[in-house]
Write a protein that holds these residues in place. Structure first.
Motif, PDB file in Angstrom:
ATOM      1  N   ILE A 121      -3.484   2.674   6.025  1.00  0.00           N
ATOM      2  CA  ILE A 121      -2.266   2.019   5.548  1.00  0.00           C
ATOM      3  C   ILE A 121      -1.441   1.489   6.723  1.00  0.00           C
ATOM      4  O   ILE A 121      -0.945   0.363   6.683  1.00  0.00           O
ATOM      5  CB  ILE A 121      -1.446   2.980   4.666  1.00  0.00           C
ATOM      6  N   GLN A 145      -2.543  -1.988   8.138  1.00  0.00           N
ATOM      7  CA  GLN A 145      -2.439  -3.208   7.347  1.00  0.00           C
ATOM      8  C   GLN A 145      -1.472  -4.152   8.053  1.00  0.00           C
ATOM      9  O   GLN A 145      -0.498  -3.731   8.655  1.00  0.00           O
ATOM     10  CB  GLN A 145      -1.959  -2.912   5.928  1.00  0.00           C
ATOM     11  N   HIS A 158       0.864  -1.172   0.000  1.00  0.00           N
ATOM     12  CA  HIS A 158       0.000   0.000   0.000  1.00  0.00           C
ATOM     13  C   HIS A 158       0.902   1.224   0.000  1.00  0.00           C
ATOM     14  O   HIS A 158       1.807   1.316   0.813  1.00  0.00           O
ATOM     15  CB  HIS A 158      -0.870   0.048   1.259  1.00  0.00           C
TER      16      HIS A 158
END
Length: 103
Positions: free
Chosen positions: A96, A99, A31
């Motif tokens: 992000i 994750q 990402h």
């Protein structure tokens, strides 16, 4: 390998005059939150990010990459890109950051 991937992608972004604001990844994808000027073609940036990182990571992690059976393809040809101009930057960064990174 993920840490090295981030370093490589930051270098590529720098050459494009693009700011890589956030990076994270999982076992099979990464990402990125990037800020880029409108003069940059997103497809060219992504092509360079994938191509350069693939070459470096294959050279530096040959045994590990071959062991996990990636064959001749490192990244898939596809990618997902979304504009977040209206969303608060903190929300995107948080997504992000949250994750799961492989151990």
């Amino acid at each position: 390998m993920l840490k090295r991937c981030e370093e490589i992608m930051r270098e590529v972004c720098g050459k494009f005059e693009v700011e890589l604001r956030e990076f994270n990844g999982e076992a099979d994808h990464v990402h990125l939150l990037v800020h880029y000027p409108p003069k940059i073609a997103l497809s060219k940036l992504i092509n360079s990010l994938k191509g350069v990182s693939s070459r470096y990571l294959r050279a530096e992690y040959t045994g590990r990459i071959n062991r996990i059976g990636m064959g001749s393809v490192f990244w898939s040809r596809s990618y997902f890109a979304a504009s977040c101009g209206g969303a608060p930057l903190a929300v995107i960064r948080q997504y992000i950051e949250q994750q799961r990174r492989p151990l």
